[in-house]
Design a protein around this motif. Structure first.
Motif, short mmCIF file in Angstrom:
data_model
loop_
_atom_site.label_atom_id
_atom_site.label_comp_id
_atom_site.label_asym_id
_atom_site.label_seq_id
_atom_site.Cartn_x
_atom_site.Cartn_y
_atom_site.Cartn_z
N VAL A 113 0.84 -1.20 0.00
CA VAL A 113 0.00 0.00 0.00
C VAL A 113 0.87 1.24 0.00
CG1 VAL A 113 -1.84 -1.19 1.26
CG2 VAL A 113 -0.16 0.16 2.52
N ASP A 114 0.29 2.35 -0.50
CA ASP A 114 1.00 3.62 -0.51
C ASP A 114 0.64 4.43 0.73
OD1 ASP A 114 -1.54 4.63 -0.94
OD2 ASP A 114 -1.17 5.27 -3.01
N ASN A 115 1.06 5.71 0.77
CA ASN A 115 0.87 6.50 1.99
C ASN A 115 -0.56 6.98 2.20
OD1 ASN A 115 0.73 8.41 -0.01
ND2 ASN A 115 2.45 9.64 0.69
N LEU A 116 -1.46 6.67 1.26
CA LEU A 116 -2.88 6.96 1.46
C LEU A 116 -3.67 5.71 1.84
CD1 LEU A 116 -3.57 9.43 -1.49
CD2 LEU A 116 -3.11 9.96 0.91
N GLY A 117 -2.96 4.59 2.01
CA GLY A 117 -3.63 3.35 2.35
C GLY A 117 -4.19 2.61 1.16
N HIS A 118 -3.90 3.07 -0.06
CA HIS A 118 -4.38 2.40 -1.27
C HIS A 118 -3.47 1.23 -1.61
CE1 HIS A 118 -6.09 6.59 -2.49
NE2 HIS A 118 -6.88 5.96 -1.64
N GLU A 119 -4.06 0.09 -1.85
CA GLU A 119 -3.27 -1.06 -2.28
C GLU A 119 -2.89 -0.86 -3.74
OE1 GLU A 119 -5.01 -4.84 -1.46
OE2 GLU A 119 -3.52 -5.95 -2.63
N VAL A 120 -1.59 -0.73 -4.00
CA VAL A 120 -1.12 -0.40 -5.34
C VAL A 120 -0.43 -1.56 -6.04
CG1 VAL A 120 -0.94 2.05 -4.81
CG2 VAL A 120 1.04 0.58 -4.44
N ILE A 121 0.09 -2.52 -5.26
CA ILE A 121 0.78 -3.68 -5.84
C ILE A 121 0.35 -4.92 -5.05
CG2 ILE A 121 2.99 -4.78 -6.38
CD1 ILE A 121 4.28 -2.02 -6.28
N VAL A 143 3.19 -10.29 -10.41
CA VAL A 143 3.10 -8.95 -9.87
C VAL A 143 1.93 -8.24 -10.53
CG1 VAL A 143 4.30 -6.76 -9.50
CG2 VAL A 143 5.59 -8.91 -9.50
N GLN A 144 1.01 -7.74 -9.70
CA GLN A 144 -0.18 -7.04 -10.20
C GLN A 144 -0.15 -5.58 -9.76
OE1 GLN A 144 -3.47 -9.19 -8.50
NE2 GLN A 144 -2.90 -11.14 -9.44
N ALA A 145 -0.42 -4.67 -10.68
CA ALA A 145 -0.48 -3.24 -10.36
C ALA A 145 -1.38 -2.54 -11.37
CB ALA A 145 0.92 -2.63 -10.36
N PRO A 146 -2.58 -2.13 -10.93
CA PRO A 146 -3.16 -2.30 -9.60
C PRO A 146 -3.58 -3.76 -9.38
CG PRO A 146 -4.79 -1.35 -11.07
CD PRO A 146 -3.50 -1.39 -11.84
N PRO A 147 -4.01 -4.11 -8.16
CA PRO A 147 -4.41 -5.50 -7.89
C PRO A 147 -5.41 -6.01 -8.92
CG PRO A 147 -4.38 -4.23 -5.86
CD PRO A 147 -4.14 -3.25 -6.97
N GLY A 148 -5.12 -7.21 -9.42
CA GLY A 148 -5.96 -7.83 -10.44
C GLY A 148 -5.47 -7.62 -11.85
N MET A 241 10.74 -5.90 -9.97
CA MET A 241 11.99 -6.09 -9.22
C MET A 241 11.75 -6.07 -7.72
SD MET A 241 15.05 -4.18 -11.32
CE MET A 241 16.16 -4.51 -9.96
N ILE A 242 10.80 -5.26 -7.26
CA ILE A 242 10.43 -5.31 -5.84
C ILE A 242 9.88 -6.70 -5.50
CG2 ILE A 242 8.84 -4.38 -4.09
CD1 ILE A 242 9.01 -1.69 -5.56
N GLY A 243 9.03 -7.21 -6.38
CA GLY A 243 8.52 -8.56 -6.17
C GLY A 243 9.62 -9.60 -6.16
N ALA A 244 10.63 -9.45 -7.03
CA ALA A 244 11.75 -10.39 -7.06
C ALA A 244 12.50 -10.38 -5.74
CB ALA A 244 12.69 -10.03 -8.21
N CYS A 245 12.62 -9.20 -5.12
CA CYS A 245 13.29 -9.09 -3.83
C CYS A 245 12.56 -9.92 -2.77
CB CYS A 245 13.39 -7.63 -3.42
SG CYS A 245 14.22 -7.37 -1.83
N PHE A 246 11.24 -9.82 -2.72
CA PHE A 246 10.48 -10.60 -1.75
C PHE A 246 10.61 -12.10 -2.02
CE2 PHE A 246 7.86 -6.59 -1.38
CZ PHE A 246 8.27 -6.29 -0.10
N LEU A 247 10.58 -12.51 -3.28
CA LEU A 247 10.72 -13.93 -3.60
C LEU A 247 12.09 -14.44 -3.16
CD1 LEU A 247 9.58 -16.49 -4.92
CD2 LEU A 247 10.49 -15.67 -7.11
N ILE A 248 13.14 -13.67 -3.43
CA ILE A 248 14.49 -14.06 -3.02
C ILE A 248 14.57 -14.17 -1.50
CG2 ILE A 248 16.86 -13.19 -2.88
CD1 ILE A 248 16.47 -12.16 -5.78
#
Length: 267
Positions: A113-121, A143-148, A241-248
């Motif tokens: 989520v971003d700083n407004l609480g919106h789920e962005v990824i 990786v989904q952006a926005p969700p779905g 790439m952010i998603g790749a970091c979490f997977l690693i």
């Protein structure tokens, strides 16, 4: 999107510090990165922050309950820029049974989520194998952006000794490679996964697991990462790439029980 319905009306379980709309910097215990100008039409909502960034710091939060009991809890991460301002907050969404039975190999959803609480990824990892003995069922992350809306994938490649991954766009076209060290362990130094061009001749970025000290490395699985990429890289690929970091992180650094062997603190 104001986050998926969940606990307390703040998206989903796991957010101990939900962002507050229009909060001044510093309120709520975190300094958030100021909102950038409106994004171009081709930029998914929420990813406009990434247009101004070529490096991110990802800090996993330490869970006291996990340290005391040894039971795996849901992972939570702060994603910051180089000024220490929070860009995103990420939280794992799994059930207790899955975490106990599957450990770090567990399937998961991670909501960012971003700083407004919106789920962005949203990151989706199915249950897969990671052994080179099963090349037909290796790790994959959507990786989904926005969700779905899928914007890319991280796909593990078969290799007898090296951790290798391919970053793909939403059409499953290969765009970048990630190559890790032959032995994914170290003592008192960072572990680097190089991000390379598709032909592997040019290094364009890096995902680094940062050394955090003997005590933290030995007794927790709360890891710190640095992610670097070209400033002009497509924001969708930055999100992948952010998603790749979490997977690693899950594949190589979530094994609390054998921290001592990997860090060299105990034998």
């Amino acid at each position: 999107m104001q986050g998926a319905p969940g606990v307390g009306g703040y998206g989903f379980a796991g957010f101990t510090e939900p962002p507050i709309q229009n909060q001044p910097p510093g309120i709520g215990g975190a300094i958030w990165m100021p909102a950038p100008p409106p994004p171009p039409l081709c930029c998914p909502p929420g990813l406009e922050y990434l247009t101004q960034i070529d490096q991110l710091l990802i800090h996993q939060q330490i869970e006291l309950l996990e340290i005391i009991t040894g039971f795996e809890t849901k992972n939570k991460y702060e994603v910051k820029n180089t000024l220490g301002q929070r860009v995103y907050f990420a939280a794992e969404d799994t059930d207790c049974c899955t975490r106990i039975c599957c450990g770090p190999s567990r399937p998961f959803s991670i909501h960012i989520v971003d700083n407004l609480g919106h789920e962005v990824i949203t990151l989706q990892r199915p249950l897969r194998c990671s052994s080179c003995c099963f090349p037909c069922c290796l790790q994959e992350l959507e990786v989904q952006a926005p969700p779905g809306t899928p914007v890319g994938y991280v796909v593990q490649n078969w290799h007898p000794c090296l951790p290798k991954f391919t970053i793909q766009d939403e059409k499953r076209m290969d765009t970048l490679k990630i190559i890790g060290p032959c032995i994914v362990c170290s003592c008192c130094e960072d572990i680097n996964f190089e991000v390379k061009s598709i032909d592997e001749t040019c290094t364009v970025g890096r995902i680094s697991k940062q050394w955090t000290g003997f005590v933290k490395e030995a007794f927790t699985d709360a890891d710190n990462f640095g992610v670097t990429f070209p400033m002009n890289l497509d924001v969708k690929m930055k999100a992948v790439m952010i998603g790749a970091c979490f997977l690693i992180d899950f594949m190589f650094f979530e094994h609390t029980g054998d921290k001592q062997q990997r860090t060299g603190v105990w034998q």
